[in-house]
Design a protein around this motif. Structure first.
Motif, short mmCIF file in Angstrom:
data_model
loop_
_atom_site.label_atom_id
_atom_site.label_comp_id
_atom_site.label_asym_id
_atom_site.label_seq_id
_atom_site.Cartn_x
_atom_site.Cartn_y
_atom_site.Cartn_z
N UNK A 85 0.81 -0.85 0.22
CA UNK A 85 -0.03 -0.25 -0.32
C UNK A 85 0.90 1.20 -0.02
N UNK A 86 1.99 1.35 0.74
CA UNK A 86 2.87 2.59 0.34
C UNK A 86 3.62 3.05 -0.49
N UNK A 87 3.75 2.18 -1.70
CA UNK A 87 4.56 2.64 -3.07
C UNK A 87 3.63 1.85 -4.07
N UNK A 88 2.16 0.95 -3.55
CA UNK A 88 1.81 1.12 -5.08
C UNK A 88 2.66 0.32 -6.13
N UNK A 89 3.52 -1.09 -5.66
CA UNK A 89 4.62 -1.34 -7.00
C UNK A 89 4.89 -3.25 -5.99
N UNK A 90 4.73 -3.93 -6.65
CA UNK A 90 4.94 -5.74 -6.78
C UNK A 90 6.43 -6.06 -6.18
N UNK A 130 15.07 -2.79 -1.40
CA UNK A 130 15.19 -1.96 -2.58
C UNK A 130 14.73 -0.58 -1.83
N UNK A 131 13.80 -0.38 -1.25
CA UNK A 131 13.25 1.06 -0.65
C UNK A 131 13.45 1.71 0.20
N UNK A 132 13.10 3.03 0.01
CA UNK A 132 13.17 4.00 1.63
C UNK A 132 13.06 4.19 2.40
N UNK A 133 11.31 3.03 1.99
CA UNK A 133 10.77 3.28 3.83
C UNK A 133 9.26 2.10 4.11
#
Length: 110
Positions: A32-37, A47-50
């Motif tokens: 939900x935070x970034x809408x990516x699979x 791979x994210x910063x969140x």
């Protein structure tokens, strides 16, 4: 072979990653935070910063689980009711993913 963009570490055509590479590791989850699979919560973390935010129950009617074999997108209820197989192509899913369900779907909403 998935036609959707799946982010992570060493993701193959069927959405397997560095962390999970068995024949049954062919699902990816949308956060939900970034809408990516991502193939797994560890890939999201790498791979994210969140912080990862699981898919919320008020969006369970929206597709958020991807079969890496046939690229079918599933809703959370369809995935959880699928008995560890893709309802579209019958590819087997790793039953161990259910052990991590709270990392992918809002806890208490399953």
């Amino acid at each position: 072979m998935s036609t959707h963009s799946v982010r992570g570490l060493t993701v193959d055509d069927d959405t397997r990653c560095t962390h999970y590479r068995t024949d049954r590791d062919v699902v990816a989850f949308k956060f939900d935070c970034c809408e990516h699979y991502y193939p797994c919560f560890r890939c999201h973390q790498a791979v994210t910063d969140h912080k990862a935010i699981p898919w919320p129950s008020d969006r369970f009617d929206e597709p958020s689980v991807l079969c890496g074999v046939c690229a079918t997108e599933l809703t959370v209820p369809a995935y959880l009711e699928a008995d560890h197989r893709c309802p579209s192509c019958d590819a087997p899913f790793n039953p161990g993913c259910h052990e991590h369900a709270s990392r992918y779907f809002t806890p208490g909403d399953r």
